[in-house]
Design an enzyme around this catalytic site. Structure first.
Site, mmCIF file in Angstrom:
data_model
loop_
_atom_site.group_PDB
_atom_site.id
_atom_site.type_symbol
_atom_site.label_atom_id
_atom_site.label_comp_id
_atom_site.label_asym_id
_atom_site.label_seq_id
_atom_site.Cartn_x
_atom_site.Cartn_y
_atom_site.Cartn_z
ATOM 1 N N GLN A 1 0.726 -1.258 -0.162
ATOM 2 C CA GLN A 1 -0.266 -0.031 0.056
ATOM 3 C C GLN A 1 0.864 1.107 -0.181
ATOM 4 O OE1 GLN A 1 -1.880 -2.045 3.516
ATOM 5 N NE2 GLN A 1 -3.346 -0.334 3.244
ATOM 6 N N ARG B 1 -6.107 -1.989 1.202
ATOM 7 C CA ARG B 1 -5.196 -3.250 0.775
ATOM 8 C C ARG B 1 -5.962 -3.896 -0.591
ATOM 9 N NH1 ARG B 1 -5.714 -3.293 6.319
ATOM 10 N NH2 ARG B 1 -3.913 -3.510 7.454
ATOM 11 N N THR C 1 1.134 -11.548 1.307
ATOM 12 C CA THR C 1 0.773 -10.563 0.469
ATOM 13 C C THR C 1 -0.688 -9.919 0.445
ATOM 14 O OG1 THR C 1 2.438 -11.484 -0.943
ATOM 15 C CG2 THR C 1 0.711 -10.093 -1.984
ATOM 16 N N ASP D 1 -3.768 -8.391 13.421
ATOM 17 C CA ASP D 1 -4.814 -7.540 13.860
ATOM 18 C C ASP D 1 -5.270 -7.931 14.941
ATOM 19 O OD1 ASP D 1 -5.818 -6.591 10.620
ATOM 20 O OD2 ASP D 1 -4.969 -8.559 10.840
ATOM 21 N N ARG E 1 -5.246 -7.014 20.938
ATOM 22 C CA ARG E 1 -4.998 -7.342 22.449
ATOM 23 C C ARG E 1 -3.995 -6.386 22.829
ATOM 24 N NH1 ARG E 1 -4.381 -14.235 22.019
ATOM 25 N NH2 ARG E 1 -6.023 -14.335 20.874
ATOM 26 N N HIS F 1 -8.496 -9.432 6.631
ATOM 27 C CA HIS F 1 -7.399 -8.623 7.276
ATOM 28 C C HIS F 1 -7.903 -7.386 6.483
ATOM 29 C CE1 HIS F 1 -3.457 -7.206 7.844
ATOM 30 N NE2 HIS F 1 -3.411 -7.163 6.840
HETATM 31 N N1 NAD Z 1 -1.074 -9.498 5.628
HETATM 32 C C1 NAD Z 1 -0.287 -8.547 6.402
HETATM 33 O O1 NAD Z 1 -0.647 -8.413 7.501
HETATM 34 C C2 NAD Z 1 0.874 -7.651 5.592
HETATM 35 C C3 NAD Z 1 1.708 -6.759 6.467
HETATM 36 C C4 NAD Z 1 2.540 -6.173 5.801
HETATM 37 C C5 NAD Z 1 2.644 -6.211 4.538
HETATM 38 N N2 NAD Z 1 1.867 -6.939 3.640
HETATM 39 C C6 NAD Z 1 2.025 -7.066 2.316
HETATM 40 O O2 NAD Z 1 3.260 -7.914 1.757
HETATM 41 C C7 NAD Z 1 3.424 -7.342 0.588
HETATM 42 C C8 NAD Z 1 4.904 -7.023 0.377
HETATM 43 O O3 NAD Z 1 5.350 -6.137 1.254
HETATM 44 P P1 NAD Z 1 6.688 -5.427 1.363
HETATM 45 O O4 NAD Z 1 6.373 -4.069 2.405
HETATM 46 O O5 NAD Z 1 7.758 -6.521 1.762
HETATM 47 O O6 NAD Z 1 6.982 -4.828 -0.136
HETATM 48 P P2 NAD Z 1 8.412 -4.582 -0.834
HETATM 49 O O7 NAD Z 1 7.994 -3.827 -1.873
HETATM 50 O O8 NAD Z 1 9.264 -4.070 0.189
HETATM 51 O O9 NAD Z 1 8.718 -6.229 -1.350
HETATM 52 C C9 NAD Z 1 7.927 -6.735 -2.237
HETATM 53 C C10 NAD Z 1 8.886 -7.832 -2.987
HETATM 54 O O10 NAD Z 1 8.304 -8.711 -4.033
HETATM 55 C C11 NAD Z 1 8.928 -8.703 -5.073
HETATM 56 N N3 NAD Z 1 8.471 -9.113 -6.163
HETATM 57 C C12 NAD Z 1 7.274 -8.594 -6.956
HETATM 58 N N4 NAD Z 1 7.162 -9.211 -7.858
HETATM 59 C C13 NAD Z 1 7.544 -10.415 -7.582
HETATM 60 C C14 NAD Z 1 7.548 -11.734 -8.610
HETATM 61 N N5 NAD Z 1 6.566 -11.682 -9.599
HETATM 62 N N6 NAD Z 1 8.268 -12.650 -8.083
HETATM 63 C C15 NAD Z 1 8.922 -12.541 -6.928
HETATM 64 N N7 NAD Z 1 9.203 -11.516 -6.333
HETATM 65 C C16 NAD Z 1 8.342 -10.536 -6.764
HETATM 66 C C17 NAD Z 1 9.838 -7.270 -5.042
HETATM 67 O O11 NAD Z 1 11.004 -7.251 -5.855
HETATM 68 C C18 NAD Z 1 10.125 -6.800 -3.735
HETATM 69 O O12 NAD Z 1 11.405 -7.126 -3.217
HETATM 70 C C19 NAD Z 1 2.554 -6.310 0.216
HETATM 71 O O13 NAD Z 1 1.530 -6.742 -0.446
HETATM 72 C C20 NAD Z 1 1.906 -5.738 1.462
HETATM 73 O O14 NAD Z 1 0.796 -5.205 1.427
HETATM 74 C C21 NAD Z 1 0.823 -7.809 4.329
#
Ligand code: NAD
Length: 292
Positions: free
Chosen positions: A61, A67, A98, A127, A132, A154
Site C-alpha cells: 500500500q 489493501r 501479500t 490485527d 490485544r 484482514h
Molecule cells: N498480511 C499482512 O498483515 C501484511 C503486512 C505487511 C505487508 N503485507 C503485504 O506484503 C506485501 C509485501 O510488502 P513489502 O513491504 O515487503 O513490499 P516490498 O516492496 O518491500 O517487497 C516486495 C518484494 O516483492 C518482489 N516481487 C515483486 N514481484 C515479484 C514476482 N513476480 N516474483 C517474486 N518477487 C516479486 C519485489 O521485488 C520486492 O522485493 C504487500 O502486498 C504488503 O501489502 C501484508
C-alpha cells in the site's frame, strides 16, 4: 532465522540485486542466532522441496491506498508465481502474507490446486495482536493475558469479537481494576478504530509495516513446522462455517503440520455474525472482480 524455526531458509525475488543483498545481510548476522543456511535467488528453483512457502511478493500500500486496491496487481504476480512454486515444492504449505491477504489466499488456493487446508493466509493474526495490545494497555495488564480475536477480512471490513474477549477468563465487559477504567462503549470503539487504522498510520509514518508482521508470520511458521496445533486466526477456506462458504477469511483455527486443520466454531453474537457475513461478501466481490 532469529528464532531458529527453520534450518534452511531460501528467498526467491525477481529482483536479483536485492535478493543477493538481503541474503548477504542475513548471513552476516548468522553468528548471533541459531545455526541455519540462508540462500537466495531470482530463480524460483531455490524454493525446491520447501516445507513451508511464505508468499510476500507484490505491491504494497502507498499512503491512502486500501489493501483491496492492490488486488489486480498482486493477483497477476500470483498467476505467474504460484504454479511455479507448487512445481518446485509440491508438498509445501503455502502461507500468504501479500495483500489483500484473504483475496490472495483464495487466488493462491485456486491456482495451486492444493486442498483448502494447505493454503492459508496470515489473516488477522497481526490485527488480533494489535487488538490485544490496545486492550491490555487500556486495562493495565500484560498483553499475554488478553484473549481476543479480530475475525473476517484482514482489512477494512474486519470485525472485533468483543463477546468472547476476556482477560484471564474475565469477560472484558466485566473487567475492573482499581485505578484503571473499565472498557466503556466509546473505549471499545476507539480500540477497534486503532486496530483498523493501524497499518494506515504506520505506512504514513515509515512507508511499510514490517516488525510485527514478521513476528506474527514467524509464529505461524513455527506452528506449522513444529505441528503445534496452536489456535491462530489465520485466513483459510470456509466450507459452511457460520453459513459462509467458498471464501477465505479469518476465524480462530487450529494450525499444525497439515496447515489449517480445523476452523473453530467460536460463539458469535448476532452483530458479530452479521459483520462476519458482510466481511465475507466484501472479500468475495473482490475475488469475483478478479475472475476467480
Ligand atoms: N498480511 C499482512 O498483515 C501484511 C503486512 C505487511 C505487508 N503485507 C503485504 O506484503 C506485501 C509485501 O510488502 P513489502 O513491504 O515487503 O513490499 P516490498 O516492496 O518491500 O517487497 C516486495 C518484494 O516483492 C518482489 N516481487 C515483486 N514481484 C515479484 C514476482 N513476480 N516474483 C517474486 N518477487 C516479486 C519485489 O521485488 C520486492 O522485493 C504487500 O502486498 C504488503 O501489502 C501484508
Amino acid at each position: 532465522m532469529m528464532r531458529g524455526v527453520a534450518k534452511q531458509i531460501a528467498i526467491y525475488d525477481v529482483d536479483e540485486a536485492k535478493v543477493t543483498a538481503e541474503v548477504l545481510d542475513l548471513n552476516h548476522g548468522l553468528q548471533f542466532v541459531p545455526m541455519a543456511t540462508i540462500e537466495g535467488s531470482s530463480d524460483v528453483a531455490v524454493c525446491a522441496d520447501a516445507t513451508v512457502v511464505v508468499i510476500t511478493a507484490g505491491a504494497r500500500q502507498k499512503p491512502g491506498q486500501t489493501r483491496m486496491d492492490l488486488a489486480a496487481a498482486n493477483a497477476r504476480i500470483c498467476r505467474e508465481m504460484v504454479p511455479n512454486l507448487v512445481r518446485q515444492a509440491p508438498n509445501a504449505i503455502l502461507l500468504v502474507v501479500t495483500n489483500p491477504c484473504d483475496v490472495m489466499t483464495y487466488v493462491a488456493l485456486k491456482l495451486s490446486g492444493l486442498p483448502g487446508s494447505r493454503v492459508i493466509g496470515s489473516g488477522t493474526v497481526l490485527d488480533s495482536s494489535r487488538f490485544r495490545w490496545l486492550i491490555a494497555r487500556h486495562c493495565g495488564v500484560a498483553v499475554q493475558n488478553v484473549h481476543a480475536y479480530i475475525a473476517g477480512e484482514h482489512g477494512d471490513s474486519e470485525i472485533p469479537l468483543w463477546s468472547t474477549a476476556n482477560i484471564a477468563s474475565i469477560p472484558v465487559a466485566e473487567w475492573r481494576l482499581p485505578g484503571q477504567g473499565s472498557l466503556r462503549p466509546e473505549d471499545r470503539d476507539a480500540i477497534f478504530e486503532g486496530v483498523r487504522s493501524a497499518a494506515y498510520e504506520i505506512i504514513r509514518g515509515k512507508g511499510a509495516t514490517n516488525y510485527a508482521i514478521g513476528l506474527a508470520t514467524a509464529k505461524i511458521v513455527e506452528a506449522l513446522m513444529h505441528d503445534e496445533r496452536r489456535v491462530l486466526p489465520v485466513s483459510s477456506l470456509l466450507t459452511g462455517q457460520h453459513g459462509i462458504d467458498d471464501v477465505c477469511l479469518s476465524l480462530p483455527t487450529i494450525v499444525g503440520r497439515e496447515g489449517a486443520e480445523a476452523v473453530l466454531d467460536v460463539p458469535l453474537s448476532g452483530e458479530e455474525l452479521a459483520g462476519l457475513r458482510r466481511s465475507a461478501e466484501a472479500i468475495r466481490s473482490s475475488i469475483r472482480l478478479l475472475g476467480f
